[in-house]
Design a protein around this motif. Structure first.
Motif, PDB file in Angstrom:
ATOM      1  N   SER A 160       0.848  -1.185   0.000  1.00  0.00           N
ATOM      2  CA  SER A 160       0.000   0.000   0.000  1.00  0.00           C
ATOM      3  C   SER A 160       0.893   1.248   0.000  1.00  0.00           C
ATOM      4  O   SER A 160       2.077   1.183   0.305  1.00  0.00           O
ATOM      5  N   VAL A 161       0.296   2.407  -0.369  1.00  0.00           N
ATOM      6  CA  VAL A 161       1.076   3.637  -0.436  1.00  0.00           C
ATOM      7  C   VAL A 161       0.411   4.721   0.375  1.00  0.00           C
ATOM      8  O   VAL A 161      -0.782   4.649   0.674  1.00  0.00           O
ATOM      9  N   ASN A 162       1.185   5.739   0.709  1.00  0.00           N
ATOM     10  CA  ASN A 162       0.638   6.878   1.436  1.00  0.00           C
ATOM     11  C   ASN A 162       0.292   7.962   0.418  1.00  0.00           C
ATOM     12  O   ASN A 162       1.172   8.624  -0.128  1.00  0.00           O
ATOM     13  N   THR A 163      -0.995   8.142   0.135  1.00  0.00           N
ATOM     14  CA  THR A 163      -1.380   9.065  -0.933  1.00  0.00           C
ATOM     15  C   THR A 163      -1.097  10.512  -0.569  1.00  0.00           C
ATOM     16  O   THR A 163      -0.850  11.337  -1.433  1.00  0.00           O
ATOM     17  N   PHE A 164      -1.112  10.848   0.728  1.00  0.00           N
ATOM     18  CA  PHE A 164      -0.808  12.218   1.105  1.00  0.00           C
ATOM     19  C   PHE A 164       0.630  12.567   0.736  1.00  0.00           C
ATOM     20  O   PHE A 164       0.905  13.628   0.190  1.00  0.00           O
ATOM     21  N   ARG A 165       1.541  11.624   0.978  1.00  0.00           N
ATOM     22  CA  ARG A 165       2.944  11.863   0.624  1.00  0.00           C
ATOM     23  C   ARG A 165       3.097  12.022  -0.889  1.00  0.00           C
ATOM     24  O   ARG A 165       3.948  12.763  -1.376  1.00  0.00           O
ATOM     25  N   MET A 166       2.263  11.322  -1.638  1.00  0.00           N
ATOM     26  CA  MET A 166       2.334  11.458  -3.096  1.00  0.00           C
ATOM     27  C   MET A 166       1.833  12.838  -3.538  1.00  0.00           C
ATOM     28  O   MET A 166       2.346  13.430  -4.486  1.00  0.00           O
ATOM     29  N   MET A 167       0.808  13.330  -2.853  1.00  0.00           N
ATOM     30  CA  MET A 167       0.267  14.642  -3.213  1.00  0.00           C
ATOM     31  C   MET A 167       1.323  15.730  -3.029  1.00  0.00           C
ATOM     32  O   MET A 167       1.495  16.594  -3.891  1.00  0.00           O
ATOM     33  N   VAL A 168       2.009  15.713  -1.897  1.00  0.00           N
ATOM     34  CA  VAL A 168       2.951  16.797  -1.610  1.00  0.00           C
ATOM     35  C   VAL A 168       4.350  16.494  -2.126  1.00  0.00           C
ATOM     36  O   VAL A 168       5.276  17.276  -1.919  1.00  0.00           O
ATOM     37  N   GLY A 169       4.550  15.382  -2.795  1.00  0.00           N
ATOM     38  CA  GLY A 169       5.827  15.122  -3.434  1.00  0.00           C
ATOM     39  C   GLY A 169       6.875  14.522  -2.530  1.00  0.00           C
ATOM     40  O   GLY A 169       8.067  14.570  -2.828  1.00  0.00           O
ATOM     41  N   ASN A 170       6.435  13.899  -1.434  1.00  0.00           N
ATOM     42  CA  ASN A 170       7.399  13.294  -0.519  1.00  0.00           C
ATOM     43  C   ASN A 170       7.658  11.839  -0.904  1.00  0.00           C
ATOM     44  O   ASN A 170       7.603  10.935  -0.089  1.00  0.00           O
ATOM     45  N   VAL A 171       7.870  11.632  -2.195  1.00  0.00           N
ATOM     46  CA  VAL A 171       8.174  10.292  -2.706  1.00  0.00           C
ATOM     47  C   VAL A 171       9.310  10.444  -3.711  1.00  0.00           C
ATOM     48  O   VAL A 171       9.841  11.532  -3.902  1.00  0.00           O
ATOM     49  N   ASP A 172       9.635   9.357  -4.379  1.00  0.00           N
ATOM     50  CA  ASP A 172      10.714   9.428  -5.347  1.00  0.00           C
ATOM     51  C   ASP A 172      10.184   9.152  -6.747  1.00  0.00           C
ATOM     52  O   ASP A 172       9.109   8.582  -6.917  1.00  0.00           O
ATOM     53  N   CYS A 213     -10.416  -0.138 -12.349  1.00  0.00           N
ATOM     54  CA  CYS A 213     -11.470  -0.672 -11.489  1.00  0.00           C
ATOM     55  C   CYS A 213     -11.924  -2.036 -11.985  1.00  0.00           C
ATOM     56  O   CYS A 213     -12.073  -2.981 -11.213  1.00  0.00           O
ATOM     57  N   VAL A 214     -12.147  -2.137 -13.302  1.00  0.00           N
ATOM     58  CA  VAL A 214     -12.646  -3.398 -13.856  1.00  0.00           C
ATOM     59  C   VAL A 214     -11.601  -4.501 -13.698  1.00  0.00           C
ATOM     60  O   VAL A 214     -11.905  -5.617 -13.287  1.00  0.00           O
ATOM     61  N   LEU A 215     -10.339  -4.161 -13.993  1.00  0.00           N
ATOM     62  CA  LEU A 215      -9.296  -5.191 -13.953  1.00  0.00           C
ATOM     63  C   LEU A 215      -8.920  -5.579 -12.526  1.00  0.00           C
ATOM     64  O   LEU A 215      -8.301  -6.600 -12.299  1.00  0.00           O
ATOM     65  N   ASN A 216      -9.295  -4.759 -11.556  1.00  0.00           N
ATOM     66  CA  ASN A 216      -8.881  -5.008 -10.178  1.00  0.00           C
ATOM     67  C   ASN A 216     -10.071  -5.184  -9.258  1.00  0.00           C
ATOM     68  O   ASN A 216      -9.992  -4.896  -8.077  1.00  0.00           O
ATOM     69  N   ILE A 217     -11.152  -5.667  -9.834  1.00  0.00           N
ATOM     70  CA  ILE A 217     -12.447  -5.614  -9.154  1.00  0.00           C
ATOM     71  C   ILE A 217     -12.398  -6.258  -7.762  1.00  0.00           C
ATOM     72  O   ILE A 217     -13.093  -5.826  -6.851  1.00  0.00           O
ATOM     73  N   GLY A 218     -11.514  -7.244  -7.585  1.00  0.00           N
ATOM     74  CA  GLY A 218     -11.445  -7.963  -6.310  1.00  0.00           C
ATOM     75  C   GLY A 218     -11.004  -7.101  -5.138  1.00  0.00           C
ATOM     76  O   GLY A 218     -11.672  -7.029  -4.109  1.00  0.00           O
ATOM     77  N   HIS A 219      -9.878  -6.422  -5.298  1.00  0.00           N
ATOM     78  CA  HIS A 219      -9.333  -5.666  -4.172  1.00  0.00           C
ATOM     79  C   HIS A 219      -9.247  -4.183  -4.508  1.00  0.00           C
ATOM     80  O   HIS A 219      -8.194  -3.661  -4.821  1.00  0.00           O
ATOM     81  N   LEU A 220     -10.394  -3.538  -4.470  1.00  0.00           N
ATOM     82  CA  LEU A 220     -10.450  -2.115  -4.794  1.00  0.00           C
ATOM     83  C   LEU A 220     -10.541  -1.294  -3.519  1.00  0.00           C
ATOM     84  O   LEU A 220     -11.232  -1.652  -2.588  1.00  0.00           O
ATOM     85  N   ASN A 221      -9.833  -0.179  -3.478  1.00  0.00           N
ATOM     86  CA  ASN A 221     -10.112   0.813  -2.449  1.00  0.00           C
ATOM     87  C   ASN A 221      -9.703   2.182  -2.965  1.00  0.00           C
ATOM     88  O   ASN A 221      -8.954   2.282  -3.940  1.00  0.00           O
TER      89      ASN A 221
END
Lengths: 304, 436
Positions: A160-172, A213-221
């Motif tokens: 899983s990923v931290n989407t907040f960190r992705m928003m503010v650019g705290n990733v690579d 969504c369609v291709l990952n229907i099993g584990h969506l969030n």
């Protein structure tokens, strides 16, 4: 010139006060938040990359025009836009010769030889990036930390990923891909100044969401969907690369179809592939399909 | 009245304030009068006077077979020459009359009451008087009337939109001579008793709309429509679409479907010809542009040279960067001002370099702006590509033949590419090939 005079003196005799330079300035303005964030995050490295790509693009453009005696409108700024974008799709730790090679290749080969003489428009940034990925795979994956910090790769491997960190650019990632917020500000600038139409991005994003969504229907969030959108160059591709004037269809229907095709393919390579960089190959496929799409979507005239 | 709106088109700075409030002034010509003999199809106009003949105002000096398409002298004087002259890139036979400044009038035709005339009588008068549409097409009105005969005409549209920037002559005529238009409408009513008459005026000229509404209050089945203020709202196809919601490609197609459109100036000429027996001998033009000393609206006798008009109106401030015969969107630059004013000269614009710059075109960036403004819903970018390379098949595949040459694409192009020039060129080439 004598022959040309007949055309340039043809009506209408008044013109709107707009020019290519202004449009290119809007693109540069929209890219500014992204570029500034890259410089903020990677400091000198990012700045040097930016300067190299811009200078190489502008001088290649100027020299080509000089040697083929085409009019030299170096000031129109399109080479600067290409230059900034080229820097945005490479990692900050990449060696500097990458920028030089990509700049020359993008302007000389893709823009002027394939696009000008060959009349086959491809996005110089996309083609150049694809070439670099194939020829210099190692140099192109020199991110500052380990690959495990690339959000899309993490997701593709089931983490899983931290989407907040992705928003503010705290990733690579590649310099222009990391900060979703900066990219969105750029997108707003592009739409508000009216330099791009919303059709391609809208169709692209919707088709992409639907596909994953369609291709990952099993584990969506929601975390997964936001992560997919915010990471791995998706926003850069949607707003700055797919909307490139020369390589995208001009017809309205064509733009929507183009967006949908890109969305479907990007969704597929994200779910089945193992790298966030695949999106550039998708864009290349889209570029190649453009003339075909245009031919199938000739608008119905008002009078018929 | 509910109007349909069409996609595309552009909102332009109107530049009308310069001449909007200037009353129509008559100009007395100084130089020799030049009358081009404009033939229409197989109706060749031939002179019916000789060199040295004395002529009076309103005397017929040329006509086609059966007295049709008459050309009338607008001054009294002596026929000086009958010669070929180059007028806007075409060589035309012309009659040149030396003005004796006495303005002696010829006996005009006898006026018969409107009630005693039927459709054919009026068509004949229109034909003999050579009334033409008062735009650059100069199509004879009698051709239209002849074609409309026996067809059930449901709508008559009077075009007073003036969507071209700078032009205000029709607007001034509505304010100053509304009776003329009202009388013209009466003639049209007599011609087409069952039709609904719609007078179309640009919504930016609301005082003219109100004036006409007041005048036409008691006329049955007559309406005034305020047309959206954008270019090219006043062009035939879009005007009819806005009023009726139907799209017709050509005049003839519209007439077949019961719609006939005439210009307001033509209606005025119709009224003076039928009700007063006076043939068309003058027109009101707008002279404007920032290099003009006295921009305004002038009543000019046919045959007066453009040079004379510029001089008599008060001359120029500086040598104009370009002189345009017609509107800024459709008119042609004229190098030689020695051409006469005819029904086809809608206005003369003396433009400075600042208001009408000529740009060196750059490369197309495919931004698609031309497509967004195209009222014909074409893709000018593609048409340009095929026009430049001369590929007729590709041009037609992208429906280039439906282009109405409005010039919106050239206007918005940020690379300043003269799309209209190229498209016009390939279209005339296609037409020539079609004729062969």
């Amino acid at each position: 010139m004598e022959d040309n005079l007949k055309y340039i003196t043809a009506p209408p005799h008044i013109k709107e006060k707009s020019d290519v330079t202004k449009i290119m300035f809007c693109f540069i303005l929209a890219l500014l938040p992204v570029a500034l964030f890259a410089v903020y995050k990677y400091n000198l490295n990012a700045l040097i990359h930016l300067i190299i790509t811009i200078v190489v693009c502008m001088s290649t453009d100027y020299l080509y025009r000089f040697f083929v005696k085409k009019q030299t409108n170096i000031t129109d700024g399109s080479a600067i836009v290409t230059g900034i974008l080229l820097a945005m799709v490479i990692p900050a730790e990449a060696p500097y010769y990458i920028g030089i090679i990509s700049g020359i290749f993008a302007i000389l080969i893709v823009r002027h030889i394939i696009g000008g003489i060959g009349k086959f428009y491809l996005n110089p940034v996309v083609v150049s990036k694809c070439l670099l990925l194939i020829v210099f795979p190692e140099a192109m994956s020199k991110y500052s930390e380990s690959v495990s910090n690339l959000p899309v790769e993490r997701m593709l491997n089931g983490y899983s990923v931290n989407t907040f960190r992705m928003m503010v650019g705290n990733v690579d990632g590649n310099m222009g891909e990391i900060c979703a917020a900066a990219l969105l500000i750029g997108a707003i600038i592009l739409v508000v100044t009216g330099v791009i139409d919303i059709y391609i991005p809208a169709a692209y994003i919707l088709a992409f969401i639907l596909t994953i969504c369609v291709l990952n229907i099993g584990h969506l969030n929601t975390n997964y969907i936001i992560g997919q959108i915010a990471g791995g160059g998706f926003l850069l591709a949607v707003w700055f690369l797919a909307t490139d004037y020369k390589s995208a269809p001009v017809t309205l229907k064509g733009q929507i179809i183009y967006g949908i095709i890109l969305g479907l393919l990007t969704g597929a390579v994200r779910v089945f592939g193992n790298s966030g960089e695949n999106i550039y190959f998708v864009l290349l496929i889209g570029n190649i399909l453009t003339p075909l799409i245009e031919n199938f979507t000739i608008p119905k005239p008002f009078v018929n | 009245m509910k109007l349909h709106s069409y996609l595309g088109g552009i909102t332009v700075k109107s530049h009308k304030t310069q001449s909007k409030d200037c009353e129509i002034k008559s100009l007395v010509p100084q130089a020799d009068m030049v009358y081009p003999l404009l033939s229409y199809g197989e109706n060749v106009v031939r002179p019916c006077v000789d060199i040295g003949d004395k002529v009076k105002i309103g005397q017929k000096i040329a006509c086609a077979q059966d007295d049709m398409l008459g050309v009338f002298s607008s001054v009294s004087g002596v026929v000086k020459a009958i010669e070929d002259r180059a007028i806007s890139n075409k060589t035309q036979k012309t009659i040149i009359i030396e003005n004796d400044n006495n303005y002696e009038e010829d006996d005009f035709y006898e006026v018969i009451g409107l009630d005693q005339m039927d459709y054919d009588d009026i068509t004949e008068i229109v034909g003999k008087y050579g009334i033409r549409e008062y735009d650059s097409s100069q199509k004879p009105l009698y051709e239209k009337l002849k074609y409309a005969k026996g067809k059930s005409t449901e709508y008559v549209i009077i075009n007073a939109v003036e969507c071209e920037p700078y032009f205000t002559s029709v607007y001034r005529r509505i304010l100053e001579e509304p009776e003329l238009i009202v009388n013209g409408i009466k003639v049209l009513r007599h011609l087409f008793p069952k039709a609904e008459i719609v007078m179309a005026i640009g919504e930016d000229k609301m005082d003219a709309v109100i004036e006409m509404e007041k005048r036409l209050k008691n006329e049955p089945d007559t309406e005034v429509a305020a047309i959206e203020n954008k270019y090219p709202s006043g062009d035939f196809t879009y005007l009819i679409y806005q009023i009726l919601g139907n799209v017709y490609k050509s005049d003839t197609e519209a007439i077949q479907n019961g719609v006939i459109s005439v210009l307001a100036d033509t209606v005025c000429a119709l009224s003076t010809a039928v009700l007063e027996g006076i043939p068309p001998m003058s027109r009101v033009i707008t002279l404007s542009g920032s290099e003009s000393n006295n921009p305004g609206n002038y009543e000019v006798l046919f045959g007066t040279s453009v040079d004379d008009v510029i001089k008599l109106s008060g001359g120029v401030k500086q040598e104009p960067y370009m002189i345009v015969n017609g509107g800024v969107f459709k008119g042609e630059i004229i190098e030689n001002t020695d051409i006469p004013v005819t029904a086809g000269v809608e206005g003369i614009l003396l433009l400075s370099k600042k208001e009408a710059p000529i740009y060196e075109p750059e490369e197309c960036i495919r931004c698609g702006r031309c497509m967004n403004v195209c009222p014909d819903r074409l893709v000018p970018e593609k048409l340009l590509k095929y026009a430049v390379s001369g590929k007729t098949a590709g041009f037609l595949k992208w429906h280039g033949d439906e282009c109405s040459l409005c010039g919106c694409c050239s206007y918005v192009c940020p690379a300043h590419i003269p799309l209209m020039g190229y498209i016009k060129d390939i279209k005339s080439k296609i037409n020539k090939e079609g004729e062969k």
